[in-house]
Scaffold this motif. Structure first.
Motif, PDB file in Angstrom:
ATOM      1  N   GLN A  79      56.355   3.363   3.234  1.00 11.64           N
ATOM      2  CA  GLN A  79      56.238   4.252   1.688  1.00 11.64           C
ATOM      3  C   GLN A  79      57.322   2.667   0.778  1.00 11.64           C
ATOM      4  O   GLN A  79      58.231   2.478   1.918  1.00 11.64           O
ATOM      5  CB  GLN A  79      56.491   5.654   1.368  1.00 11.64           C
ATOM      6  CG  GLN A  79      56.160   6.623   1.566  1.00 11.64           C
ATOM      7  CD  GLN A  79      54.692   5.938   0.849  1.00 11.64           C
ATOM      8  OE1 GLN A  79      53.929   6.147   0.042  1.00 11.64           O
ATOM      9  NE2 GLN A  79      53.682   6.431   1.945  1.00 11.64           N
ATOM     10  N   THR A  80      56.730   2.115  -0.821  1.00 14.10           N
ATOM     11  CA  THR A  80      57.243   1.540  -0.973  1.00 14.10           C
ATOM     12  C   THR A  80      58.429   2.331  -1.722  1.00 14.10           C
ATOM     13  O   THR A  80      59.392   3.486  -1.249  1.00 14.10           O
ATOM     14  CB  THR A  80      57.277   1.112  -2.087  1.00 14.10           C
ATOM     15  OG1 THR A  80      56.900   1.714  -3.496  1.00 14.10           O
ATOM     16  CG2 THR A  80      55.636   0.745  -1.614  1.00 14.10           C
ATOM     17  N   GLY A  81      60.229   1.263  -1.574  1.00 11.56           N
ATOM     18  CA  GLY A  81      61.187   1.871  -2.212  1.00 11.56           C
ATOM     19  C   GLY A  81      61.362   1.930  -3.865  1.00 11.56           C
ATOM     20  O   GLY A  81      60.562   1.815  -4.772  1.00 11.56           O
ATOM     21  N   SER A  82      62.110   2.050  -4.184  1.00 13.39           N
ATOM     22  CA  SER A  82      61.742   2.258  -6.109  1.00 13.39           C
ATOM     23  C   SER A  82      62.023   0.350  -6.427  1.00 13.39           C
ATOM     24  O   SER A  82      61.489   0.574  -7.626  1.00 13.39           O
ATOM     25  CB  SER A  82      63.695   2.346  -6.817  1.00 13.39           C
ATOM     26  OG  SER A  82      64.398   1.396  -5.813  1.00 13.39           O
ATOM     27  N   ARG A  84      59.430  -1.310  -6.551  1.00  8.57           N
ATOM     28  CA  ARG A  84      57.828  -1.730  -5.737  1.00  8.57           C
ATOM     29  C   ARG A  84      56.965  -2.842  -6.636  1.00  8.57           C
ATOM     30  O   ARG A  84      57.425  -2.897  -7.641  1.00  8.57           O
ATOM     31  CB  ARG A  84      57.264  -0.387  -6.709  1.00  8.57           C
ATOM     32  CG  ARG A  84      55.599  -0.555  -5.985  1.00  8.57           C
ATOM     33  CD  ARG A  84      55.207   0.126  -4.434  1.00  8.57           C
ATOM     34  NE  ARG A  84      53.916  -0.590  -4.628  1.00  8.57           N
ATOM     35  CZ  ARG A  84      52.936   0.265  -4.029  1.00  8.57           C
ATOM     36  NH1 ARG A  84      53.578   1.865  -5.154  1.00  8.57           N
ATOM     37  NH2 ARG A  84      51.872   0.135  -3.962  1.00  8.57           N
TER      38      ARG A  84
END
Length: 88
Positions: A79-82, A84
């Motif tokens: 999952q990507t972080g904040s 993206r």
């Protein structure tokens, strides 16, 4: 840490197909970039999808375009972080 092995590359459409060797899960991946780094987003695909995408580049392109629109995010390996990135 995932170990991705690329089996197919489309330079024209900028995506890869392959297998994550530890889990045996196939993937499609696309390049992305945020303000700090260029990176790869890898999306889980089924064995059947993998075979179809190898045989039918138009089907593969349709899938990776949906990934670029963030419509397949539930399939991301990581999952990507904040921060993206955007597809490149």
């Amino acid at each position: 840490m995932a170990n991705f092995e690329d089996n197919y590359l489309s330079r024209e459409h900028r995506f890869w197909l392959g297998i994550e060797t530890e889990s045996g899960t196939h993937f499609a991946s696309i390049p992305a970039s945020n303000r700090m780094v260029d990176y790869i987003e890898a999306y889980k695909i089924t064995n059947a999808e993998y075979e179809v995408f190898l045989a039918d580049v138009d089907a593969a392109v349709a899938f990776v375009e949906s990934c670029r629109r963030h419509e397949q995010d539930e399939r991301l390996f990581l999952q990507t972080g904040s921060d993206r990135g955007v597809p490149i």
